[in-house]
Design a protein around this motif. Structure first.
Motif, PDB file in Angstrom:
ATOM      1  N   THR A 125       0.837  -1.186   0.000  1.00 47.22           N
ATOM      2  CA  THR A 125       0.000   0.000   0.000  1.00 47.22           C
ATOM      3  C   THR A 125       0.882   1.250   0.000  1.00 47.22           C
ATOM      4  OG1 THR A 125      -1.955   1.063   0.972  1.00 47.22           O
ATOM      5  CG2 THR A 125      -0.355   0.140   2.528  1.00 47.22           C
ATOM      6  N   LEU A 126       0.240   2.413   0.015  1.00 48.97           N
ATOM      7  CA  LEU A 126       0.981   3.678  -0.095  1.00 48.97           C
ATOM      8  C   LEU A 126       0.384   4.722   0.844  1.00 48.97           C
ATOM      9  CD1 LEU A 126       2.736   5.884  -1.658  1.00 48.97           C
ATOM     10  CD2 LEU A 126       0.757   6.118  -3.180  1.00 48.97           C
ATOM     11  N   ALA A 127       1.260   5.508   1.485  1.00 44.84           N
ATOM     12  CA  ALA A 127       0.777   6.660   2.268  1.00 44.84           C
ATOM     13  C   ALA A 127       1.777   7.803   2.103  1.00 44.84           C
ATOM     14  CB  ALA A 127       0.646   6.292   3.745  1.00 44.84           C
ATOM     15  N   TYR A 160      -3.517   9.289   5.466  1.00 43.38           N
ATOM     16  CA  TYR A 160      -3.557   8.036   4.713  1.00 43.38           C
ATOM     17  C   TYR A 160      -2.814   6.929   5.464  1.00 43.38           C
ATOM     18  CZ  TYR A 160      -6.010   9.880   0.621  1.00 43.38           C
ATOM     19  OH  TYR A 160      -6.973  10.396  -0.218  1.00 43.38           O
ATOM     20  N   ARG A 196     -10.905  15.899  -7.925  1.00 41.99           N
ATOM     21  CA  ARG A 196      -9.974  15.495  -6.872  1.00 41.99           C
ATOM     22  C   ARG A 196      -8.600  16.110  -7.153  1.00 41.99           C
ATOM     23  NH1 ARG A 196     -10.889  10.850  -3.979  1.00 41.99           N
ATOM     24  NH2 ARG A 196      -9.151  11.576  -2.722  1.00 41.99           N
ATOM     25  N   ASP A 232      -6.308  16.660  -5.374  1.00 41.75           N
ATOM     26  CA  ASP A 232      -5.239  16.083  -4.543  1.00 41.75           C
ATOM     27  C   ASP A 232      -4.634  14.810  -5.129  1.00 41.75           C
ATOM     28  OD1 ASP A 232      -7.935  15.187  -4.121  1.00 41.75           O
ATOM     29  OD2 ASP A 232      -7.305  14.072  -2.351  1.00 41.75           O
ATOM     30  N   LEU A 233      -5.165  14.290  -6.231  1.00 40.17           N
ATOM     31  CA  LEU A 233      -4.750  12.937  -6.631  1.00 40.17           C
ATOM     32  C   LEU A 233      -3.568  12.839  -7.601  1.00 40.17           C
ATOM     33  CD1 LEU A 233      -7.972  10.725  -6.677  1.00 40.17           C
ATOM     34  CD2 LEU A 233      -6.298  11.120  -4.878  1.00 40.17           C
ATOM     35  N   ILE A 259      -0.661  13.181  -6.881  1.00 37.53           N
ATOM     36  CA  ILE A 259       0.365  12.508  -6.065  1.00 37.53           C
ATOM     37  C   ILE A 259       0.247  10.979  -6.136  1.00 37.53           C
ATOM     38  CG2 ILE A 259      -0.850  12.317  -3.838  1.00 37.53           C
ATOM     39  CD1 ILE A 259       1.585  13.671  -2.554  1.00 37.53           C
ATOM     40  N   THR A 260      -0.893  10.485  -6.670  1.00 34.58           N
ATOM     41  CA  THR A 260      -1.043   9.022  -6.732  1.00 34.58           C
ATOM     42  C   THR A 260      -0.100   8.399  -7.770  1.00 34.58           C
ATOM     43  OG1 THR A 260      -2.877   9.060  -8.331  1.00 34.58           O
ATOM     44  CG2 THR A 260      -3.468   9.109  -5.983  1.00 34.58           C
ATOM     45  N   LYS A 274       2.333   5.838  -6.591  1.00 32.16           N
ATOM     46  CA  LYS A 274       2.000   4.404  -6.583  1.00 32.16           C
ATOM     47  C   LYS A 274       2.894   3.603  -7.532  1.00 32.16           C
ATOM     48  CE  LYS A 274      -2.814   3.831  -6.236  1.00 32.16           C
ATOM     49  NZ  LYS A 274      -4.136   3.507  -6.855  1.00 32.16           N
ATOM     50  N   ALA A 332      -4.767   2.757   0.396  1.00 28.37           N
ATOM     51  CA  ALA A 332      -4.838   2.877   1.860  1.00 28.37           C
ATOM     52  C   ALA A 332      -6.274   3.092   2.347  1.00 28.37           C
ATOM     53  CB  ALA A 332      -3.939   4.017   2.323  1.00 28.37           C
ATOM     54  N   HIS A 340     -13.753  -0.606  -0.644  1.00 28.90           N
ATOM     55  CA  HIS A 340     -12.887   0.507  -1.058  1.00 28.90           C
ATOM     56  C   HIS A 340     -13.673   1.806  -0.925  1.00 28.90           C
ATOM     57  CE1 HIS A 340     -10.279   2.329  -4.548  1.00 28.90           C
ATOM     58  NE2 HIS A 340     -10.137   2.967  -3.400  1.00 28.90           N
ATOM     59  N   PHE A 341     -13.206   2.680  -0.042  1.00 31.85           N
ATOM     60  CA  PHE A 341     -13.922   3.940   0.216  1.00 31.85           C
ATOM     61  C   PHE A 341     -13.466   5.009  -0.773  1.00 31.85           C
ATOM     62  CE2 PHE A 341     -13.600   1.639   4.274  1.00 31.85           C
ATOM     63  CZ  PHE A 341     -14.934   1.550   4.628  1.00 31.85           C
ATOM     64  N   ILE A 342     -13.833   4.857  -2.040  1.00 27.00           N
ATOM     65  CA  ILE A 342     -13.374   5.840  -3.032  1.00 27.00           C
ATOM     66  C   ILE A 342     -14.087   7.178  -2.828  1.00 27.00           C
ATOM     67  CG2 ILE A 342     -12.720   4.165  -4.806  1.00 27.00           C
ATOM     68  CD1 ILE A 342     -15.210   4.948  -6.361  1.00 27.00           C
ATOM     69  N   LYS A 378     -13.527   9.824   3.307  1.00 29.52           N
ATOM     70  CA  LYS A 378     -12.794   8.669   3.820  1.00 29.52           C
ATOM     71  C   LYS A 378     -13.298   8.313   5.228  1.00 29.52           C
ATOM     72  CE  LYS A 378     -10.131   8.694   0.213  1.00 29.52           C
ATOM     73  NZ  LYS A 378     -10.663   7.950  -0.941  1.00 29.52           N
TER      74      LYS A 378
HETATM   75  N1  UDP Z   1      -2.679   8.637  -1.499  1.00 28.97           N
HETATM   76  C1  UDP Z   1      -1.804   9.142  -0.554  1.00 28.97           C
HETATM   77  N2  UDP Z   1      -1.844  10.494  -0.295  1.00 28.97           N
HETATM   78  C2  UDP Z   1      -2.716  11.342  -0.886  1.00 28.97           C
HETATM   79  C3  UDP Z   1      -3.614  10.833  -1.830  1.00 28.97           C
HETATM   80  C4  UDP Z   1      -3.576   9.463  -2.109  1.00 28.97           C
HETATM   81  O1  UDP Z   1      -1.023   8.409   0.025  1.00 28.97           O
HETATM   82  O2  UDP Z   1      -2.690  12.553  -0.572  1.00 28.97           O
HETATM   83  C5  UDP Z   1      -2.599   7.194  -1.836  1.00 28.97           C
HETATM   84  C6  UDP Z   1      -3.390   6.296  -0.867  1.00 28.97           C
HETATM   85  O3  UDP Z   1      -2.839   5.000  -0.852  1.00 28.97           O
HETATM   86  C7  UDP Z   1      -4.734   6.298  -1.532  1.00 28.97           C
HETATM   87  C8  UDP Z   1      -4.352   6.185  -3.005  1.00 28.97           C
HETATM   88  O4  UDP Z   1      -3.173   6.989  -3.120  1.00 28.97           O
HETATM   89  O5  UDP Z   1      -5.575   5.270  -1.072  1.00 28.97           O
HETATM   90  C9  UDP Z   1      -5.394   6.681  -4.000  1.00 28.97           C
HETATM   91  O6  UDP Z   1      -6.036   7.854  -3.532  1.00 28.97           O
HETATM   92  P1  UDP Z   1      -7.543   7.778  -3.023  1.00 28.97           P
HETATM   93  O7  UDP Z   1      -7.771   6.467  -2.366  1.00 28.97           O
HETATM   94  O8  UDP Z   1      -7.832   9.002  -2.214  1.00 28.97           O
HETATM   95  O9  UDP Z   1      -8.322   7.838  -4.404  1.00 28.97           O
HETATM   96  P2  UDP Z   1      -9.822   7.320  -4.655  1.00 28.97           P
HETATM   97  O10 UDP Z   1      -9.780   5.843  -4.440  1.00 28.97           O
HETATM   98  O11 UDP Z   1     -10.688   8.038  -3.683  1.00 28.97           O
HETATM   99  O12 UDP Z   1     -10.088   7.709  -6.058  1.00 28.97           O
END
Ligand code: UDP
Ligand code: GLC
Ligand code: MN
Length: 360
Positions: free
Chosen positions: A10-12, A17, A79, A81-82, A84-85, A88, A105, A214-216, A220
């Motif tokens: 996983t990733l944080a 996260y 989003r 903020d994404l 940064i994904t 991964k 995560a 999965h809480f997309i 969260k």
């Molecule tokens: N993540 C992280 N920091 C962030 C945003 C995302 O570490 O600021 C990682 C984390 O593992 C997260 C994944 O990237 O679960 C994907 O982002 P997110 O789950 O928020 O996306 P969604 O599933 O809601 O589209």
């Protein structure tokens, strides 16, 4: 194949996260998984939090931040903020392992699912928003430096159609939908929970079989209103059938994570590095400061560390929780980037909490 050569990954990139990663790891232990547990972290995760992760994960792997900085497509996804994904993608560099399963995560394992390691790269479940694409919150892959390099080169030449890893990976593994049905993971391995749509009769019919939730989306589990006195989560009424999943996340949090959270987190977040850089290797080296984001996210974990379970909350804690509840609601609304953005509310919360109940 030796089980030690297989891992959940996983990733944080920050402490919030990391809370998700901790609960996820406990959910995997709870169902008796025999595979290794690996978390990739960036320097945005405080040292105290890295220690917490080390206590449950077999490996805490420090990686650089990779960010798409694709504001236009990220805005379409609502989003920002994404980007940064992209971080991964480092999972393909974990070449000590032969086969891995990546889990976001914000996923939660409900039932044993080690059989996922019988699948091949690249296996994933359909995305609920566009089922001809896969969702990249759960996928089976084989670490390989060449794959990593090809993905980075694709990121630099073509970019990602959603600004995050999912758009890029769907472009790279573009025959996923048609080539081999065995690469389609059943939805029970990535039961996404978007609040705007859910197929309730199907949930009633098949919900018991769900193995990974999965809480997309922006809501969260850790951003829900949580009543620490009764240890119950109070998500917005629209959460409906997801409420029990949020509660399960909080039950694991209370039993296994909260007792170990350290008040030192509050101090440690102040020490967070001031110049975290985000870049794609070699080509783009422009520096982006994400210090405020990291500090805010570290603040959430440190606020939870000060929460006392099973006791009436002091006024300041109640106020903090109410602000968190409101901010979670606002993050789900169209206006969350406006004047009432989480960041603004957060500084107000911290002012209130730092003043303490008697000085207000
Ligand atoms: N993540 C992280 N920091 C962030 C945003 C995302 O570490 O600021 C990682 C984390 O593992 C997260 C994944 O990237 O679960 C994907 O982002 P997110 O789950 O928020 O996306 P969604 O599933 O809601 O589209
Ligand atoms: C998705 C996925 C997530 C991915 C993000 C950005 O909705 O759930 O895993 O990181 O989009 O592409
Ligand atoms: Mn996710």
């Amino acid at each position: 194949m030796a089980e030690s050569s297989q891992a959940w990954v996983t990733l944080a990139t920050n402490d919030s996260y990391s809370l998700g990663a901790l609960v996820l790891a406990h959910s995997l232990k709870r169902v008796g998984s025999t595979r290794r547990l690996v978390v990739m972290v960036t320097s945005g995760v405080t040292m105290v939090m890295q220690d917490q992760l080390r206590a449950i994960f077999d490996e805490v792997h420090l990686v650089d931040v990779l960010d798409s900085k694709d504001a236009v497509n990220l805005a379409l996804l609502s989003r920002p903020d994404l980007g940064i994904t992209f971080t991964k993608l480092h999972c393909w560099r974990l070449t000590n392992y032969n086969k891995c399963v990546f889990l976001d995560a914000d996923t939660l394992v409900l039932q044993p699912c080690d059989e996922l390691f019988d699948r091949e790269e690249f296996s994933a479940a359909p995305d609920p928003g566009w089922p001809d694409c896969f969702n990249s919150g759960v996928f089976v892959f084989r670490p390989n430096e060449d794959t990593y390099k090809s993905l980075i080169s694709l990121a630099l030449t073509k970019g990602s159609f959603d600004g995050g890893d999912q758009g890029l990976l769907n472009t790279y593994f573009n025959d996923w939908a048609t080539r081999d049905i065995n690469r389609h993971l059943p939805f029970i391995y990535n039961m996404c929970s978007p609040s705007h749509y859910s197929y309730l009769p199907a949930f009633k019919q098949f919900g018991e079989g769900v193995k990974i939730a999965h809480f997309i989306g922006p809501n969260k589990p850790w951003s829900q209103f949580f009543d620490s006195e009764t240890k119950t989560v109070r998500p917005s009424p629209t959460a409906g059938h997801l409420k029990y999943l949020f509660q399960f996340w909080w039950d694991l949090f209370c039993a296994h994570v909260h007792p170990h959270l350290s008040p030192d987190m509050a101090l440690d977040r102040e020490k967070l590095l001031l110049n975290e850089t985000t870049k794609l290797p070699d080509q783009c080296a422009s520096d982006v400061k994400i210090t405020n984001d990291s500090k805010r996210e570290a603040g959430l974990a440190s606020a939870f560390s000060q929460m006392k379970l099973g006791e009436p909350s002091p006024a300041a804690t109640m106020e903090l929780q109410e602000h968190l509840r409101r901010s979670a609601w606002e993050q789900g609304s169209m206006d969350f980037m406006g004047a009432d953005a989480f960041e603004n509310i957060w500084s107000k919360i911290m002012d209130t909490v730092n003043k303490g109940p008697s000085n207000k």
